[in-house]
Design a protein around this motif. Structure first.
Motif, PDB file in Angstrom:
ATOM      1  N   LYS A 269       3.138  23.410  20.729  1.00  0.00           N
ATOM      2  CA  LYS A 269       4.405  22.986  21.371  1.00  0.00           C
ATOM      3  C   LYS A 269       4.161  21.794  22.297  1.00  0.00           C
ATOM      4  N   THR A 270       3.064  21.871  23.050  1.00  0.00           N
ATOM      5  CA  THR A 270       2.740  20.773  23.978  1.00  0.00           C
ATOM      6  C   THR A 270       2.515  19.475  23.203  1.00  0.00           C
ATOM      7  N   ILE A 271       1.807  19.565  22.088  1.00  0.00           N
ATOM      8  CA  ILE A 271       1.539  18.349  21.294  1.00  0.00           C
ATOM      9  C   ILE A 271       2.855  17.781  20.737  1.00  0.00           C
ATOM     10  N   LEU A 272       3.664  18.668  20.157  1.00  0.00           N
ATOM     11  CA  LEU A 272       4.906  18.188  19.518  1.00  0.00           C
ATOM     12  C   LEU A 272       5.805  17.473  20.534  1.00  0.00           C
ATOM     13  N   ALA A 273       5.769  17.977  21.773  1.00  0.00           N
ATOM     14  CA  ALA A 273       6.625  17.381  22.814  1.00  0.00           C
ATOM     15  C   ALA A 273       6.219  15.930  23.118  1.00  0.00           C
ATOM     16  N   LYS A 274       4.989  15.560  22.760  1.00  0.00           N
ATOM     17  CA  LYS A 274       4.536  14.187  23.004  1.00  0.00           C
ATOM     18  C   LYS A 274       5.132  13.195  22.007  1.00  0.00           C
ATOM     19  N   PHE A 275       5.819  13.707  20.980  1.00  0.00           N
ATOM     20  CA  PHE A 275       6.343  12.828  19.933  1.00  0.00           C
ATOM     21  C   PHE A 275       7.862  12.966  19.830  1.00  0.00           C
ATOM     22  N   PRO A 276       8.577  12.231  20.685  1.00  0.00           N
ATOM     23  CA  PRO A 276      10.031  12.403  20.766  1.00  0.00           C
ATOM     24  C   PRO A 276      10.776  12.105  19.462  1.00  0.00           C
ATOM     25  N   PHE A 277      10.155  11.313  18.572  1.00  0.00           N
ATOM     26  CA  PHE A 277      10.870  11.007  17.312  1.00  0.00           C
ATOM     27  C   PHE A 277      11.167  12.291  16.527  1.00  0.00           C
ATOM     28  N   ILE A 278      10.344  13.328  16.720  1.00  0.00           N
ATOM     29  CA  ILE A 278      10.519  14.570  15.951  1.00  0.00           C
ATOM     30  C   ILE A 278      11.887  15.186  16.283  1.00  0.00           C
ATOM     31  N   LYS A 279      12.186  15.222  17.579  1.00  0.00           N
ATOM     32  CA  LYS A 279      13.467  15.777  18.009  1.00  0.00           C
ATOM     33  C   LYS A 279      14.605  14.828  17.612  1.00  0.00           C
ATOM     34  N   ALA A 280      14.373  13.523  17.868  1.00  0.00           N
ATOM     35  CA  ALA A 280      15.422  12.531  17.598  1.00  0.00           C
ATOM     36  C   ALA A 280      15.828  12.547  16.128  1.00  0.00           C
ATOM     37  N   ASN A 281      14.855  12.703  15.233  1.00  0.00           N
ATOM     38  CA  ASN A 281      15.147  12.706  13.778  1.00  0.00           C
ATOM     39  C   ASN A 281      15.555  14.074  13.263  1.00  0.00           C
ATOM     40  N   ASN A 282      15.446  15.082  14.121  1.00  0.00           N
ATOM     41  CA  ASN A 282      15.618  16.463  13.670  1.00  0.00           C
ATOM     42  C   ASN A 282      14.644  16.765  12.515  1.00  0.00           C
ATOM     43  N   THR A 283      13.409  16.294  12.691  1.00  0.00           N
ATOM     44  CA  THR A 283      12.386  16.418  11.646  1.00  0.00           C
ATOM     45  C   THR A 283      12.024  17.891  11.411  1.00  0.00           C
TER      46      THR A 283
END
Ligand SMILES: Cc1ncc(COP(=O)(O)O)c(C=O)c1O
Length: 441
Positions: A269-283
Motif C-alpha cells: 500500500k505504501t509503495i502504491l501510494a507513491k504513484f498517483p497515476f494509479i489512482k488518477a487512471n483508476n488502474t
C-alpha cells in the motif's frame, strides 16, 4: 509419523494415533482404497491461503488471478473460481480447462512467450479479458486474428525490466530474457504503431520477474520497479491495468520463513501510494500467484518397494519418482522438499538414506541424505511435502511409460478422486496402429 513438522507445514496435516490425517482424512485408510503413488491435496489449505491473501490485498485493490500452471486440476480451478479468483492461462490446454469450468471470460488473462495462431484465435473467440503480448510480432498477429473475427482485443505488453530480482527461486525478467519486450524498446514510435492497429486496444502491462521470492524486501523492490515502469509507460499510453505476475514464495527448508502477508500488504500500500497515476487512471491491479496458493496443500505419497545398500549408501527404493515429482530431485535446481516416513515414528533413531524412484536414470532421486527412521522398510509410506505446486504439472510424466499418479482432493473428512491414475491405455490411446511399410526395403 510422530515427528515435529516444521511450523510452516500446512495445519491441515495432523499427526494422530491412526497416522497422518490430511484435512480430516486418515491417510492409511485412504491407501486401502486408492493405491500410491498419488498426490493428496487439502482443499481447506488452498481455500484458507487464497482467502487470506485476497483479504490482505483487498485494501491495496489488487485482484488475484490464479496461475493455472502451478496445479491445473479441474477441481482446484473450480474451487478457486468459486471463491472469486480469476485465472491466468498460458496455453491452449489451460484455456480449455478454464472454458470447461465455465469461468467468466472477463476473468481470464493469457500469458506465454509463444502463442500460436490457433491459441490466440481460441482466446479471442472466447472473449478473454486480456492477452499479455510478449513481442511486436504477437501484437500484429492478435490484430489480424481479431480483425478476421470482427473483434477488438484488449492487450497488455509483457515488459522485460532492466533490473533482476536478487534472491529468488528462478528468474523470468531482467537482463536478457526470452520473455516479454525489453523495456527500452517500448518507444513512442512503437506505441503509436500499436495504437494504429484497429483491432487491438493497448490497455496495460505485465511484469513477471521471478518465482519463489521469500524475501519481503525483494518482493517489494520488484513491485516498486514495476510501478516505475508503469509510470514511465503511462507517458506513452494510458495504463489501465498493471499485472504484477506471480512470485510469492513458500518455505521448503527448515531455515526458511513464511512470508508475512499482512505486513507485505501494508508495504505494498505504501509503495502504491507513491504513484498517483494509479489512482488518477483508476488502474486495475492484478497478481497471478500459483505456488503461494497451492504449494503447501499437497503431499506426494509413495510406497517403499525395497531398501538396499550400495557401497556405503542405503537406498530407499520407492514405487514413484521423477516422472511424477521432478522438482524435488537433487539434480534439479529447485531444492529439496521436506520428506518424511509416514508409517514410522520419525523421532527415534534416524539414519540418512537416498530415495530412488523406478526410472532407469540416475536423476530419478526424490532426495539425497534424507533423515528417516533407521528401520524404514518395504511397505512404508513416504511423503514428499509441499508438493501442491509444480508437482505433477512440471514433471516428465511419459518418461518410461509408467501409469500416472492418482490425485485426490480432500476436505473436512471427505475425499474426491480428482484425477484417476491412467495405466497403459494412456500410452497406446493416441498412437494409431503403425504399419511396418516405412521400414520395408
Ligand atoms: C506468467 C506467469 N504468471 C504467474 C506465474 C506463477 O508464478 P508463482 O508460482 O511463482 O506465483 C508464472 C509461473 O511461471 C508465470 O509464468
Amino acid at each position: 509419523m510422530h515427528t515435529n513438522l516444521p511450523s510452516w507445514i500446512s495445519k491441515e496435516f495432523k499427526e494422530t494415533k491412526s497416522g497422518l490425517v490430511v484435512d480430516g482424512v486418515v491417510l492409511n485408510k485412504l491407501t486401502e482404497i486408492i493405491k500410491p503413488p498419488f498426490f493428496i491435496y487439502s482443499a481447506t489449505d488452498i481455500k484458507n491461503r487464497y482467502q487470506d491473501l485476497e483479504k490482505a490485498l483487498k485494501s491495496s485493490g489488487i485482484k488475484l488471478y490464479y496461475s493455472v500452471k502451478a496445479n491445473s486440476l479441474l477441481s482446484i480451478l473450480n474451487g478457486l473460481v468459486f471463491l472469486g479468483s480469476g485465472l491466468e492461462v498460458a496455453s491452449i490446454g489451460e484455456l480449455e480447462l478454464a472454458i470447461k469450468i465455465k469461468v467468466n471470460p472477463s476473468k481470464v488473462s493469457f500469458a506465454g512467450p509463444v502463442k500460436t495462431e490457433s491459441e490466440l484465435e481460441s482466446a479471442i473467440r472466447f472473449g478473454i479479458k486480456t492477452i499479455n503480448a510478449e513481442s511486436f510480432v504477437e501484437i500484429e498477429r492478435i490484430n489480424a486474428i481479431a480483425k478476421r473475427l470482427g473483434k477488438k482485443q484488449v492487450i497488455g505488453i509483457r515488459v522485460n525490466p532492466l533490473k533482476q530480482v536478487n534472491k529468488a527461486g528462478g528468474l523470468m525478467g531482467g537482463g536478457s530474457q526470452k520473455f516479454g519486450i525489453d523495456f527500452e524498446k517500448i518507444t513512442q514510435r512503437e506505441v503509436d504503431k500499436i495504437r494504429s492497429l484497429p483491432n487491438v486496444e493497448l490497455s496495460g502491462l505485465h511484469v513477471f520477474s521471478a518465482t519463489q521470492i521469500l524475501t519481503p524486501k525483494e518482493f517489494i523492490n520488484n513491485l516498486e520497479n514495476t510501478c516505475r515502469i508503469a509510470r514511465d509507460l503511462n507517458n506513452l499510453y494510458k495504463i489501465k491495468y498493471i499485472d504484477f505476475g506471480g512470485g510469492l514464495g513458500i518455505p521448503y527448508f527448515s531455515n526458511e520463513h513464511a512470508l508475512d502477508i499482512k505486513d507485505l500488504s501494508n508495504k505494498i500500500k505504501t509503495i502504491l501510494a507513491k504513484f498517483p497515476f494509479i489512482k488518477a487512471n483508476n488502474t486495475s491491479l492484478y497478481l497471478e500467484p500459483g505456488r503461494y496458493i497451492v504449494g503447501s496443500s499437497g503431499i506426494y505419497v509413495v510406497r517403499v518397494d525395497h531398501v538396499k545398500d550400495s557401497r556405503g549408501i542405503t537406498y530407499v527404493m520407492v514405487d514413484g519418482g521423477w516422472q511424477h515429482m521432478m522438482r524435488t530431485s537433487p539434480s534439479m535446481p529447485f531444492g529439496q522438499h521436506p520428506i518424511y516416513n509416514l508409517s514410522k515414528p520419525n523421532k527415534l533413531k534416524m539414519k540418512k538414506f537416498d530415495i530412488g524412484g523406478s526410472l532407469c536414470t540416475s536423476v530419478d532421486m526424490l532426495g539425497k541424505s534424507i533423515k528417516l527412521p533407521f528401520n524404514t522398510q518395504e511397505g512404508d509410506l513416504i511423503g514428499v511435502f509441499n508438493a501442491g505446486a509444480y508437482g505433477r504439472n512440471q514433471s516428465p510424466i511419459d518418461f518410461l511409460s509408467h501409469p500416472t499418479p492418482s490425485e485426490v482432493l480432500v476436505g473436512k473428512g471427505e475425499y474426491v478422486l480428482a484425477r484417476r491414475s491412467e495405466g497403459t491405455e494412456r500410452i497406446t490411446r493416441v498412437q494409431p496402429e503403425t504399419k511396418t511399410n516405412l521400414f520395408k526395403p
